[in-house]
Design a protein around this motif. Structure first.
Motif, PDB file in Angstrom:
ATOM      1  N   ASP A  64       5.831   9.828  -1.775  1.00  0.00           N
ATOM      2  CA  ASP A  64       5.168   8.524  -1.640  1.00  0.00           C
ATOM      3  C   ASP A  64       5.851   7.718  -0.530  1.00  0.00           C
ATOM      4  O   ASP A  64       7.081   7.730  -0.410  1.00  0.00           O
ATOM      5  CB  ASP A  64       5.226   7.748  -2.954  1.00  0.00           C
ATOM      6  N   ARG A  65       5.017   6.999   0.222  1.00  0.00           N
ATOM      7  CA  ARG A  65       5.544   6.169   1.313  1.00  0.00           C
ATOM      8  C   ARG A  65       4.814   4.828   1.335  1.00  0.00           C
ATOM      9  O   ARG A  65       3.576   4.784   1.233  1.00  0.00           O
ATOM     10  CB  ARG A  65       5.353   6.872   2.663  1.00  0.00           C
ATOM     11  N   VAL A  75       0.855  -1.182   0.000  1.00  0.00           N
ATOM     12  CA  VAL A  75       0.000   0.000   0.000  1.00  0.00           C
ATOM     13  C   VAL A  75       0.901   1.246   0.000  1.00  0.00           C
ATOM     14  O   VAL A  75       1.817   1.356   0.831  1.00  0.00           O
ATOM     15  CB  VAL A  75      -0.932   0.003   1.220  1.00  0.00           C
ATOM     16  N   VAL A  76       0.634   2.171  -0.920  1.00  0.00           N
ATOM     17  CA  VAL A  76       1.432   3.393  -1.048  1.00  0.00           C
ATOM     18  C   VAL A  76       0.556   4.589  -0.692  1.00  0.00           C
ATOM     19  O   VAL A  76      -0.555   4.739  -1.210  1.00  0.00           O
ATOM     20  CB  VAL A  76       2.001   3.538  -2.466  1.00  0.00           C
ATOM     21  N   GLU A  77       1.098   5.440   0.176  1.00  0.00           N
ATOM     22  CA  GLU A  77       0.429   6.693   0.534  1.00  0.00           C
ATOM     23  C   GLU A  77       1.212   7.870  -0.054  1.00  0.00           C
ATOM     24  O   GLU A  77       2.451   7.843  -0.100  1.00  0.00           O
ATOM     25  CB  GLU A  77       0.346   6.842   2.055  1.00  0.00           C
ATOM     26  N   ARG A  78       0.496   8.855  -0.492  1.00  0.00           N
ATOM     27  CA  ARG A  78       1.141  10.092  -0.984  1.00  0.00           C
ATOM     28  C   ARG A  78       0.683  11.242  -0.096  1.00  0.00           C
ATOM     29  O   ARG A  78      -0.509  11.544  -0.032  1.00  0.00           O
ATOM     30  CB  ARG A  78       0.779  10.357  -2.435  1.00  0.00           C
ATOM     31  N   LEU A  79       1.658  11.785   0.584  1.00  0.00           N
ATOM     32  CA  LEU A  79       1.400  12.890   1.515  1.00  0.00           C
ATOM     33  C   LEU A  79       0.348  12.502   2.556  1.00  0.00           C
ATOM     34  O   LEU A  79      -0.579  13.247   2.867  1.00  0.00           O
ATOM     35  CB  LEU A  79       0.966  14.151   0.752  1.00  0.00           C
ATOM     36  N   GLY A  80       0.479  11.251   3.045  1.00  0.00           N
ATOM     37  CA  GLY A  80      -0.385  10.772   4.130  1.00  0.00           C
ATOM     38  C   GLY A  80      -1.727  10.243   3.702  1.00  0.00           C
ATOM     39  O   GLY A  80      -2.538   9.868   4.554  1.00  0.00           O
ATOM     40  N   LYS A  81      -2.005  10.204   2.398  1.00  0.00           N
ATOM     41  CA  LYS A  81      -3.289   9.722   1.895  1.00  0.00           C
ATOM     42  C   LYS A  81      -3.061   8.539   0.974  1.00  0.00           C
ATOM     43  O   LYS A  81      -2.064   8.487   0.256  1.00  0.00           O
ATOM     44  CB  LYS A  81      -4.003  10.852   1.145  1.00  0.00           C
ATOM     45  N   PHE A  82      -4.012   7.604   1.016  1.00  0.00           N
ATOM     46  CA  PHE A  82      -3.856   6.429   0.150  1.00  0.00           C
ATOM     47  C   PHE A  82      -3.739   6.868  -1.307  1.00  0.00           C
ATOM     48  O   PHE A  82      -4.550   7.659  -1.797  1.00  0.00           O
ATOM     49  CB  PHE A  82      -5.053   5.483   0.316  1.00  0.00           C
ATOM     50  N   HIS A  83      -2.694   6.332  -1.962  1.00  0.00           N
ATOM     51  CA  HIS A  83      -2.451   6.701  -3.353  1.00  0.00           C
ATOM     52  C   HIS A  83      -2.752   5.544  -4.298  1.00  0.00           C
ATOM     53  O   HIS A  83      -3.577   5.663  -5.201  1.00  0.00           O
ATOM     54  CB  HIS A  83      -1.002   7.164  -3.515  1.00  0.00           C
ATOM     55  N   ARG A  84      -2.091   4.418  -4.070  1.00  0.00           N
ATOM     56  CA  ARG A  84      -2.334   3.275  -4.953  1.00  0.00           C
ATOM     57  C   ARG A  84      -1.823   2.002  -4.284  1.00  0.00           C
ATOM     58  O   ARG A  84      -1.179   2.033  -3.229  1.00  0.00           O
ATOM     59  CB  ARG A  84      -1.649   3.469  -6.309  1.00  0.00           C
ATOM     60  N   LEU A  85      -2.122   0.890  -4.967  1.00  0.00           N
ATOM     61  CA  LEU A  85      -1.732  -0.429  -4.472  1.00  0.00           C
ATOM     62  C   LEU A  85      -0.735  -1.030  -5.452  1.00  0.00           C
ATOM     63  O   LEU A  85      -1.000  -1.102  -6.654  1.00  0.00           O
ATOM     64  CB  LEU A  85      -2.963  -1.331  -4.341  1.00  0.00           C
ATOM     65  N   ASN A 118       1.096  -4.173  -6.916  1.00  0.00           N
ATOM     66  CA  ASN A 118       1.020  -5.631  -7.008  1.00  0.00           C
ATOM     67  C   ASN A 118       2.371  -6.201  -7.436  1.00  0.00           C
ATOM     68  O   ASN A 118       3.372  -5.487  -7.509  1.00  0.00           O
ATOM     69  CB  ASN A 118      -0.077  -6.033  -7.996  1.00  0.00           C
ATOM     70  N   THR A 119       2.399  -7.478  -7.754  1.00  0.00           N
ATOM     71  CA  THR A 119       3.650  -8.145  -8.086  1.00  0.00           C
ATOM     72  C   THR A 119       4.334  -7.482  -9.283  1.00  0.00           C
ATOM     73  O   THR A 119       3.694  -7.180 -10.291  1.00  0.00           O
ATOM     74  CB  THR A 119       3.385  -9.626  -8.407  1.00  0.00           C
ATOM     75  N   GLY A 120       5.651  -7.203  -9.136  1.00  0.00           N
ATOM     76  CA  GLY A 120       6.416  -6.610 -10.227  1.00  0.00           C
ATOM     77  C   GLY A 120       7.274  -5.445  -9.759  1.00  0.00           C
ATOM     78  O   GLY A 120       7.483  -5.232  -8.557  1.00  0.00           O
ATOM     79  N   VAL A 121       7.774  -4.654 -10.739  1.00  0.00           N
ATOM     80  CA  VAL A 121       8.634  -3.500 -10.469  1.00  0.00           C
ATOM     81  C   VAL A 121       7.813  -2.226 -10.622  1.00  0.00           C
ATOM     82  O   VAL A 121       7.093  -2.058 -11.605  1.00  0.00           O
ATOM     83  CB  VAL A 121       9.840  -3.486 -11.420  1.00  0.00           C
ATOM     84  N   HIS A 122       7.970  -1.298  -9.657  1.00  0.00           N
ATOM     85  CA  HIS A 122       7.189  -0.067  -9.660  1.00  0.00           C
ATOM     86  C   HIS A 122       8.114   1.106  -9.321  1.00  0.00           C
ATOM     87  O   HIS A 122       9.142   0.944  -8.646  1.00  0.00           O
ATOM     88  CB  HIS A 122       6.040  -0.141  -8.652  1.00  0.00           C
ATOM     89  N   LEU A 123       7.715   2.305  -9.766  1.00  0.00           N
ATOM     90  CA  LEU A 123       8.432   3.548  -9.451  1.00  0.00           C
ATOM     91  C   LEU A 123       7.529   4.427  -8.600  1.00  0.00           C
ATOM     92  O   LEU A 123       6.340   4.614  -8.907  1.00  0.00           O
ATOM     93  CB  LEU A 123       8.827   4.299 -10.722  1.00  0.00           C
ATOM     94  N   ILE A 124       8.092   4.954  -7.512  1.00  0.00           N
ATOM     95  CA  ILE A 124       7.365   5.865  -6.650  1.00  0.00           C
ATOM     96  C   ILE A 124       8.179   7.159  -6.532  1.00  0.00           C
ATOM     97  O   ILE A 124       9.365   7.205  -6.875  1.00  0.00           O
ATOM     98  CB  ILE A 124       7.124   5.254  -5.270  1.00  0.00           C
ATOM     99  N   ILE A 125       7.534   8.190  -6.045  1.00  0.00           N
ATOM    100  CA  ILE A 125       8.208   9.479  -5.889  1.00  0.00           C
ATOM    101  C   ILE A 125       8.744   9.582  -4.463  1.00  0.00           C
ATOM    102  O   ILE A 125       7.943   9.580  -3.508  1.00  0.00           O
ATOM    103  CB  ILE A 125       7.242  10.643  -6.172  1.00  0.00           C
ATOM    104  N   PRO A 126      10.050   9.617  -4.323  1.00  0.00           N
ATOM    105  CA  PRO A 126      10.604   9.717  -2.972  1.00  0.00           C
ATOM    106  C   PRO A 126      10.157  10.989  -2.277  1.00  0.00           C
ATOM    107  O   PRO A 126       9.876  12.012  -2.909  1.00  0.00           O
ATOM    108  CB  PRO A 126      12.115   9.723  -3.223  1.00  0.00           C
ATOM    109  N   PHE A 127      10.065  10.893  -0.975  1.00  0.00           N
ATOM    110  CA  PHE A 127       9.691  11.996  -0.099  1.00  0.00           C
ATOM    111  C   PHE A 127       8.201  12.364  -0.210  1.00  0.00           C
ATOM    112  O   PHE A 127       7.671  13.035   0.667  1.00  0.00           O
ATOM    113  CB  PHE A 127      10.537  13.255  -0.362  1.00  0.00           C
TER     114      PHE A 127
END
Length: 292
Positions: A56-57, A33-43, A45-54
């Motif tokens: 996305d968490r 589960v990924v949150e962006r600025l404290g709010k649910f952003h996306r889920l 699943n299996t594989g490679v993903h890119l998130i925005i540091p600082f």
């Protein structure tokens, strides 16, 4: 070192760190589960993903989507007839929605354990002791339905619920053991009585058949003897015996009578006369009958 080169190296290191931090690999049968600025952003699943540091968490650890087994400690349960038992349960469940599992309830495993205990108390409270011991499948099925419906908002699917152990009090266990022992002894006595009954029936049937066979054999022997005597008489009559033969047979009859228990034998003066011989035999027979 030249200041520009130093700055370039620092920027390169920062870029590499950001690139590594933005790269997220999700393993098979897991979800993140990924949150962006404290709010649910996306889920993820299996594989490679890119998130925005600082910005996305990733929330917590990767959530396993495989079926899990939760073995809960024994719970005190009171039956309808006021018998307190210890029952432990095993719950097989699976996370079907990682988002609901993350945000639906605090400490999902603890929530399932408490829900299982309360549901078990409600179901067993409607049953008596004997019904509880013999209705495991019914209790398992009802618990699975109730738990599955209650955990659906948490993103959890209850696949199966099993009552692992049902432990009545010691005195109840002893009484049940005595009852089972008495039941086994009763069945043993019934089987023994049925065996003796069957044995007696077989012996009686054997004696009956033996008696019938002996009677039939005696009957056949008497018939054969009578037929033999009739045949002999017929052959004698057909041969038209003379007086000498009849006299000889009379001597034989007297010889047989003399060897018996008769004490009085009358011999006619003219033994050739068959009529006299028969009268003598009759006199001897009547004398023996009077003595008897």
């Amino acid at each position: 070192m030249h200041p520009l080169l130093t700055a370039f190296l620092i920027i390169a290191v920062v870029v590499i760190i950001i690139a590594i931090a933005s790269l997220k690999i999700v393993r098979q049968s897991t979800a993140v589960v990924v949150e962006r600025l404290g709010k649910f952003h996306r889920l993820l699943n299996t594989g490679v993903h890119l998130i925005i540091p600082f910005f996305d968490r990733c929330v917590g650890y990767p959530i396993s989507l495989k079926e899990r087994v939760a073995d809960f400690a024994p719970q005190p349960v009171i039956t309808k007839d006021n018998v307190t038992m210890q029952i432990d349960t095993v719950v097989y469940f699976q996370v079907t929605d990682a988002k609901l599992f993350t945000y639906g309830v605090e400490n999902p495993i603890r929530a399932i354990e408490n829900l299982t205990a309360t549901t078990l108390r409600n179901l067993v409270g409607e049953l008596e002791l004997d019904g509880t011991l013999t209705s495991r499948d019914t209790v398992n099925s009802k618990m699975r339905m109730i738990l599955d419906e209650a955990t659906d908002p948490w993103g959890i699917k209850i696949n199966r619920v099993e009552l692992k152990n049902i432990l009545p009090p010691k005195d109840i266990q002893q009484a049940m053991e005595k009852q089972m022992r008495a039941e086994r002894e009763r069945r043993e006595a019934i089987l023994k009585a049925e065996g003796e009954k069957r044995s007696n029936i077989l012996v009686a049937e054997g004696e009956k058949e033996a008696t019938i066979l002996r009677a039939e054999a005696k009957k056949a022997a008497m018939i054969a003897e009578a037929e033999g005597t009739a045949t002999a008489i017929k052959m004698i009559n057909d041969a038209n015996p003379n007086a000498a033969y009849l006299t000889l047979k009379g001597y034989d009859a007297l010889k047989i009578m003399a060897d018996g228990n008769a004490t009085k034998i009358i011999v006619p003066s003219e033994i050739q006369n068959v009529t006299g011989l028969l009268a003598s035999l009759k006199a001897v027979t009547e004398e023996d009958n009077k003595k008897k």
